[in-house]
Design a protein around this motif. Structure first.
Motif, PDB file in Angstrom:
ATOM      1  N   LEU A  71       0.825  -1.209   0.000  1.00  0.00           N
ATOM      2  CA  LEU A  71       0.000   0.000   0.000  1.00  0.00           C
ATOM      3  C   LEU A  71       0.862   1.262   0.000  1.00  0.00           C
ATOM      4  CD1 LEU A  71      -2.809  -0.999   2.541  1.00  0.00           C
ATOM      5  CD2 LEU A  71      -2.973  -0.877   0.050  1.00  0.00           C
ATOM      6  N   ILE A  72       1.890   1.284   0.835  1.00  0.00           N
ATOM      7  CA  ILE A  72       2.762   2.458   0.903  1.00  0.00           C
ATOM      8  C   ILE A  72       3.502   2.661  -0.417  1.00  0.00           C
ATOM      9  CG2 ILE A  72       4.813   3.416   2.005  1.00  0.00           C
ATOM     10  CD1 ILE A  72       3.927   2.035   4.570  1.00  0.00           C
ATOM     11  N   ALA A  95      -2.153   7.386   7.516  1.00  0.00           N
ATOM     12  CA  ALA A  95      -2.468   7.108   8.920  1.00  0.00           C
ATOM     13  C   ALA A  95      -2.885   5.654   9.147  1.00  0.00           C
ATOM     14  CB  ALA A  95      -3.542   8.070   9.419  1.00  0.00           C
ATOM     15  N   PRO A  96      -3.824   5.100   8.366  1.00  0.00           N
ATOM     16  CA  PRO A  96      -4.199   3.698   8.633  1.00  0.00           C
ATOM     17  C   PRO A  96      -3.083   2.709   8.328  1.00  0.00           C
ATOM     18  CG  PRO A  96      -5.320   4.534   6.669  1.00  0.00           C
ATOM     19  CD  PRO A  96      -4.693   5.709   7.333  1.00  0.00           C
ATOM     20  N   VAL A  97      -2.173   3.059   7.406  1.00  0.00           N
ATOM     21  CA  VAL A  97      -1.068   2.148   7.099  1.00  0.00           C
ATOM     22  C   VAL A  97      -0.031   2.189   8.220  1.00  0.00           C
ATOM     23  CG1 VAL A  97       0.598   1.443   5.362  1.00  0.00           C
ATOM     24  CG2 VAL A  97      -1.470   2.637   4.663  1.00  0.00           C
ATOM     25  N   SER A 131     -10.606   0.253   7.299  1.00  0.00           N
ATOM     26  CA  SER A 131      -9.584   1.297   7.425  1.00  0.00           C
ATOM     27  C   SER A 131      -8.586   1.276   6.277  1.00  0.00           C
ATOM     28  CB  SER A 131      -8.834   1.130   8.755  1.00  0.00           C
ATOM     29  OG  SER A 131      -8.106  -0.094   8.772  1.00  0.00           O
ATOM     30  N   LEU A 132      -8.490   0.158   5.555  1.00  0.00           N
ATOM     31  CA  LEU A 132      -7.521   0.035   4.471  1.00  0.00           C
ATOM     32  C   LEU A 132      -8.130   0.318   3.100  1.00  0.00           C
ATOM     33  CD1 LEU A 132      -5.655  -3.193   5.641  1.00  0.00           C
ATOM     34  CD2 LEU A 132      -5.053  -0.803   6.083  1.00  0.00           C
ATOM     35  N   ILE A 133      -9.426   0.595   3.075  1.00  0.00           N
ATOM     36  CA  ILE A 133     -10.078   0.849   1.788  1.00  0.00           C
ATOM     37  C   ILE A 133      -9.526   2.117   1.133  1.00  0.00           C
ATOM     38  CG2 ILE A 133     -12.261   1.444   0.681  1.00  0.00           C
ATOM     39  CD1 ILE A 133     -13.668  -0.388   2.619  1.00  0.00           C
ATOM     40  N   LEU A 165      -4.278   2.521  -6.024  1.00  0.00           N
ATOM     41  CA  LEU A 165      -4.655   2.096  -7.372  1.00  0.00           C
ATOM     42  C   LEU A 165      -4.912   3.295  -8.289  1.00  0.00           C
ATOM     43  CD1 LEU A 165      -7.053  -0.881  -6.543  1.00  0.00           C
ATOM     44  CD2 LEU A 165      -4.762  -1.014  -7.535  1.00  0.00           C
ATOM     45  N   LEU A 166      -5.665   4.269  -7.786  1.00  0.00           N
ATOM     46  CA  LEU A 166      -5.995   5.429  -8.610  1.00  0.00           C
ATOM     47  C   LEU A 166      -4.765   6.262  -8.937  1.00  0.00           C
ATOM     48  CD1 LEU A 166      -9.350   6.593  -6.939  1.00  0.00           C
ATOM     49  CD2 LEU A 166      -9.050   5.450  -9.140  1.00  0.00           C
TER      50      LEU A 166
END
Length: 261
Positions: free
Chosen positions: A151-152, A211-213, A231-233, A240-241
């Motif tokens: 994600l990061i 923050a959530p990561v 929280s990861l949505i 992705l975007l």
């Protein structure tokens, strides 16, 4: 474009290796500086906040909880900031190479991301060694770390490429983002737990995709608890975007990059 990147995979790997060697070619400690900088920052904050100001984390009485919490959040932030900041300036820094050698220009931010990921893995190894000395061993939630890394990396790469292209045409972008990142850092629950923010500023964490990561890292390495999927949505969607937009934006702007540089 992806086919050309695959054809230049050996170039990318050798460039990552050369980047890691070249950054500290005359340094006695070499690659250890990748690890020592964030660890020194964590040590300073730990001494000042946990020892001098007697800062304590809720839901735990362990004296080592705050250093572990801080190191976990710093690991996530260091990966994000390195990918983002170096991607913003890589096209300008490598302008002489881009003018002399024909290769897919998107290789440059990929090289930056690969170098940052290796640095991150080395930092995580150093953090685990510190955990052993502190008598703390993460549990099964350690399997969440690859999710956080992906994600990061996605958010950092996407935003980094977009801002890197903009920085070629408007050199103020990097200067502005240096200030924005400082503010962004303090609006991310790394030095402090999220529940200490006043209610007036609680919405900031909901708008902050890092923050959530960072919380995922802290949950995995300190609290041994699983984060909520909701929280990861936002970070997943932003990753992705931003990557999709970065690729489209880069393809349209790449013909003019060399002329501007």
């Amino acid at each position: 474009m992806f086919q050309s990147l695959w054809q230049y995979r050996h170039f990318i790997v050798s460039s990552i290796r050369g980047d890691l060697k070249g950054r500290f070619v005359r340094s006695r400690l070499g690659g250890l500086w990748f690890i020592l900088h964030p660890l020194a920052q964590a040590l300073i904050f730990s001494i000042v906040l946990s020892e001098v100001l007697k800062a304590r984390l809720p839901d735990t009485e362990s004296p080592a909880a705050y250093p572990i919490y801080l190191l976990s959040g710093l690991a996530a932030w260091t990966l994000f900031s390195e990918i983002l900041m170096r991607s913003m300036t890589v096209f300008i820094e490598q302008a002489p190479v881009m003018k002399k050698i024909a290769f897919p220009r998107l290789c440059l931010p990929i090289i930056v991301g690969g170098t940052a990921l290796i640095n991150h893995l080395l930092l995580l190894f150093a953090i685990f060694v510190i955990f052993v000395f502190l008598g703390h061993m993460p549990g099964r939630t350690l399997v969440l770390l690859p999710v956080g890394i992906v994600l990061i990396a996605a958010i950092g790469f996407g935003l980094g490429v977009i801002l890197g292209v903009m920085n070629v045409f408007m050199r103020d972008v990097a200067q502005v983002m240096a200030i924005v990142l400082q503010l962004w850092y303090w609006l991310t629950p790394i030095v402090y737990p999220a529940n200490v923010l006043p209610e007036n500023y609680a919405f900031v964490l909901k708008l902050n995709p890092i923050a959530p990561v960072a919380t995922l890292y802290q949950d995995a390495l300190l609290f041994n608890r699983w984060p909520s999927a909701e929280s990861l949505i936002m970070p997943a969607a932003l990753g992705l975007l931003s990557m999709a937009f970065a690729i489209v934006f880069f393809r349209r702007a790449s013909p003019e990059l060399i002329d501007v540089l």
